[in-house]
Design a protein around this motif. Structure first.
Motif, PDB file in Angstrom:
ATOM      1  N   ALA A  96       0.836  -1.196   0.000  1.00 51.05           N
ATOM      2  CA  ALA A  96       0.000   0.000   0.000  1.00 51.05           C
ATOM      3  C   ALA A  96       0.871   1.246   0.000  1.00 51.05           C
ATOM      4  N   ALA A  97       0.340   2.321  -0.589  1.00 52.10           N
ATOM      5  CA  ALA A  97       1.070   3.578  -0.680  1.00 52.10           C
ATOM      6  C   ALA A  97       0.703   4.491   0.481  1.00 52.10           C
ATOM      7  N   PHE A  98       1.713   5.127   1.046  1.00 52.04           N
ATOM      8  CA  PHE A  98       1.498   6.068   2.129  1.00 52.04           C
ATOM      9  C   PHE A  98       2.338   7.317   1.890  1.00 52.04           C
ATOM     10  N   GLY A  99       2.127   8.310   2.725  1.00 52.39           N
ATOM     11  CA  GLY A  99       2.885   9.543   2.616  1.00 52.39           C
ATOM     12  C   GLY A  99       2.032  10.688   2.112  1.00 52.39           C
ATOM     13  N   LYS A 100       2.649  11.862   2.008  1.00 56.82           N
ATOM     14  CA  LYS A 100       1.923  13.084   1.654  1.00 56.82           C
ATOM     15  C   LYS A 100       1.264  12.983   0.290  1.00 56.82           C
ATOM     16  N   SER A 101       1.946  12.400  -0.678  1.00 55.73           N
ATOM     17  CA  SER A 101       1.366  12.316  -2.020  1.00 55.73           C
ATOM     18  C   SER A 101       0.110  11.463  -2.023  1.00 55.73           C
ATOM     19  N   ALA A 102       0.084  10.385  -1.228  1.00 53.30           N
ATOM     20  CA  ALA A 102      -1.112   9.545  -1.146  1.00 53.30           C
ATOM     21  C   ALA A 102      -2.262  10.301  -0.479  1.00 53.30           C
ATOM     22  N   LEU A 103      -1.959  11.054   0.576  1.00 48.12           N
ATOM     23  CA  LEU A 103      -2.989  11.841   1.260  1.00 48.12           C
ATOM     24  C   LEU A 103      -3.541  12.939   0.347  1.00 48.12           C
ATOM     25  N   ASP A 104      -2.649  13.637  -0.346  1.00 50.63           N
ATOM     26  CA  ASP A 104      -3.091  14.704  -1.244  1.00 50.63           C
ATOM     27  C   ASP A 104      -3.968  14.147  -2.361  1.00 50.63           C
ATOM     28  N   PHE A 105      -3.629  12.954  -2.825  1.00 44.22           N
ATOM     29  CA  PHE A 105      -4.391  12.352  -3.922  1.00 44.22           C
ATOM     30  C   PHE A 105      -5.825  12.053  -3.509  1.00 44.22           C
ATOM     31  N   ILE A 106      -6.015  11.353  -2.384  1.00 43.12           N
ATOM     32  CA  ILE A 106      -7.381  10.962  -2.023  1.00 43.12           C
ATOM     33  C   ILE A 106      -8.209  12.132  -1.523  1.00 43.12           C
ATOM     34  N   ALA A 107      -7.531  13.216  -1.099  1.00 40.87           N
ATOM     35  CA  ALA A 107      -8.267  14.390  -0.630  1.00 40.87           C
ATOM     36  C   ALA A 107      -9.055  15.057  -1.755  1.00 40.87           C
ATOM     37  N   GLN A 108      -8.742  14.708  -3.015  1.00 40.15           N
ATOM     38  CA  GLN A 108      -9.446  15.290  -4.157  1.00 40.15           C
ATOM     39  C   GLN A 108     -10.825  14.678  -4.388  1.00 40.15           C
ATOM     40  N   PHE A 109     -11.108  13.522  -3.760  1.00 39.70           N
ATOM     41  CA  PHE A 109     -12.306  12.763  -4.065  1.00 39.70           C
ATOM     42  C   PHE A 109     -13.367  12.921  -2.973  1.00 39.70           C
ATOM     43  N   ALA A 110     -14.619  12.803  -3.388  1.00 44.83           N
ATOM     44  CA  ALA A 110     -15.744  12.663  -2.459  1.00 44.83           C
ATOM     45  C   ALA A 110     -16.543  11.460  -2.944  1.00 44.83           C
ATOM     46  N   VAL A 111     -16.805  10.489  -2.063  1.00 44.30           N
ATOM     47  CA  VAL A 111     -17.376   9.210  -2.491  1.00 44.30           C
ATOM     48  C   VAL A 111     -18.649   8.881  -1.705  1.00 44.30           C
ATOM     49  N   HIS A 112     -19.397   7.916  -2.241  1.00 46.55           N
ATOM     50  CA  HIS A 112     -20.595   7.461  -1.539  1.00 46.55           C
ATOM     51  C   HIS A 112     -20.238   6.709  -0.257  1.00 46.55           C
ATOM     52  N   HIS A 113     -19.245   5.803  -0.339  1.00 50.92           N
ATOM     53  CA  HIS A 113     -18.908   4.923   0.785  1.00 50.92           C
ATOM     54  C   HIS A 113     -17.422   5.039   1.097  1.00 50.92           C
ATOM     55  N   ALA A 114     -17.077   5.416   2.312  1.00 52.86           N
ATOM     56  CA  ALA A 114     -15.695   5.403   2.795  1.00 52.86           C
ATOM     57  C   ALA A 114     -15.567   4.245   3.776  1.00 52.86           C
ATOM     58  N   ILE A 115     -14.680   3.289   3.474  1.00 52.85           N
ATOM     59  CA  ILE A 115     -14.599   2.046   4.247  1.00 52.85           C
ATOM     60  C   ILE A 115     -13.169   1.848   4.723  1.00 52.85           C
ATOM     61  N   ILE A 116     -13.005   1.704   6.036  1.00 55.41           N
ATOM     62  CA  ILE A 116     -11.674   1.470   6.595  1.00 55.41           C
ATOM     63  C   ILE A 116     -11.697   0.232   7.494  1.00 55.41           C
ATOM     64  N   SER A 117     -10.535  -0.378   7.622  1.00 54.06           N
ATOM     65  CA  SER A 117     -10.350  -1.421   8.638  1.00 54.06           C
ATOM     66  C   SER A 117      -9.382  -0.880   9.679  1.00 54.06           C
ATOM     67  N   VAL A 118      -9.460  -1.399  10.897  1.00 55.08           N
ATOM     68  CA  VAL A 118      -8.693  -0.810  11.995  1.00 55.08           C
ATOM     69  C   VAL A 118      -8.014  -1.893  12.826  1.00 55.08           C
ATOM     70  N   GLY A 119      -7.034  -1.454  13.621  1.00 54.84           N
ATOM     71  CA  GLY A 119      -6.305  -2.395  14.455  1.00 54.84           C
ATOM     72  C   GLY A 119      -6.862  -2.555  15.846  1.00 54.84           C
ATOM     73  N   ALA A 120      -7.683  -1.593  16.303  1.00 56.10           N
ATOM     74  CA  ALA A 120      -8.176  -1.655  17.676  1.00 56.10           C
ATOM     75  C   ALA A 120      -9.409  -0.766  17.823  1.00 56.10           C
ATOM     76  N   ILE A 121     -10.314  -1.191  18.705  1.00 56.16           N
ATOM     77  CA  ILE A 121     -11.477  -0.372  19.073  1.00 56.16           C
ATOM     78  C   ILE A 121     -11.663  -0.494  20.576  1.00 56.16           C
ATOM     79  N   ASP A 122     -11.601   0.646  21.272  1.00 61.20           N
ATOM     80  CA  ASP A 122     -11.877   0.630  22.699  1.00 61.20           C
ATOM     81  C   ASP A 122     -12.990   1.628  22.995  1.00 61.20           C
ATOM     82  N   GLU A 123     -13.222   1.924  24.250  1.00 61.34           N
ATOM     83  CA  GLU A 123     -14.345   2.796  24.604  1.00 61.34           C
ATOM     84  C   GLU A 123     -14.164   4.227  24.115  1.00 61.34           C
ATOM     85  N   ALA A 124     -12.941   4.595  23.756  1.00 60.59           N
ATOM     86  CA  ALA A 124     -12.684   5.957  23.279  1.00 60.59           C
ATOM     87  C   ALA A 124     -12.941   6.103  21.790  1.00 60.59           C
TER      88      ALA A 124
END
Length: 251
Positions: free
Chosen positions: A149-177
């Protein structure tokens, strides 16, 4: 003919990858010499490979960590992916971060048509780019060797241009916060993905609940749905609902 212990050895290696001879002996409750005798015919047949005092399945030696994680809780992730895919219609736009559960969602979307997909994951991009008239936009930047997977400023700047119907992420942890992760770059990317969707979805199997990650990704008030395979004890559904997030149980 495989003995019961041969089957046990193969099941352990299927789940965990390469394992030392001493660890196998401890797991099976037998001597080191017994394990060596058991693995000998399997290595001679080419089923296993010996590496530095350990053994592993021949097809899995040198396998990338991401592929190993794809096998962890695979059935739960597949059920979650089916539930999410059923809520996405042909022609809609979807943004994914990188993760094994989001990769399962991409596989369940292969029968959908004319999707617009935005992601930093080369696995997701390859899965959906060549089927059913989809358009796939892949964020650029340095590809991580463990996940592709690509990371870094260029990856962030790229996706910031889009607005989508569904934004889907997976995560490493979920707590009460809220929703958390362990790597700064992954948390930054996931946070931005959530901000680009009309619908904001977290996909995660039950094992991530009750864990405390290192870096906050989002509070529950910044998420619309958390899709998982089992009702969590650590984070009750009413607590999520109070923050405006809906808990969806797959299957």
């Amino acid at each position: 003919m495989l003995s019961k212990r041969h089957v046990d050895i193969l099941e352990i290696l299927e789940a965990e990858g390469a394992v030392t001879i001493s660890a196998l002996a401890g797991r099976l409750g037998v001597s080191l010499e017994t394990v060596r005798r058991d693995v000998k015919p399997l290595t001679e047949a080419g089923t296993l490979l010996r590496i530095h005092g350990a053994v592993g399945l021949a097809g899995r030696i040198g396998e990338a960590p991401f592929q190993k994680r794809m096998r962890e809780n695979a059935e739960a992730k597949r059920a979650i992916a089916r539930a999410v895919a059923a809520t996405i219609r042909d022609g809609e736009s979807v943004m994914f971060d990188t993760g094994t559960t989001t990769s399962f969602v991409a596989r369940e979307l292969m029968r959908h048509r004319r999707l617009t997909v935005v992601t930093n994951s080369s696995d997701i991009a390859r899965t959906l780019a060549t089927v059913n008239g989809n358009r796939v936009y892949m964020a650029g930047g340095e590809l991580r060797s463990d996940s592709g997977a690509a990371f870094g400023k260029s990856a962030l700047d790229f996706i910031a241009q889009f607005a989508v119907h569904h934004a889907i992420i997976s995560v490493g942890a979920i707590d009460e916060a809220g929703v958390m992760d362990y790597a700064l770059e992954e948390a930054e990317f996931a946070r931005l993905v959530l901000s680009r969707g009309e619908r904001r979805v977290v996909v995660t199997d039950h094992s991530k609940f009750g864990r405390r990650g290192l870096i906050a990704v989002a509070g529950f008030d910044e998420v619309d749905e958390i899709v998982t395979d089992r009702a969590p004890d650590a984070v009750p559904a009413d607590r999520l609902a109070a923050a405006g997030a809906r808990l969806v149980l797959a299957g």
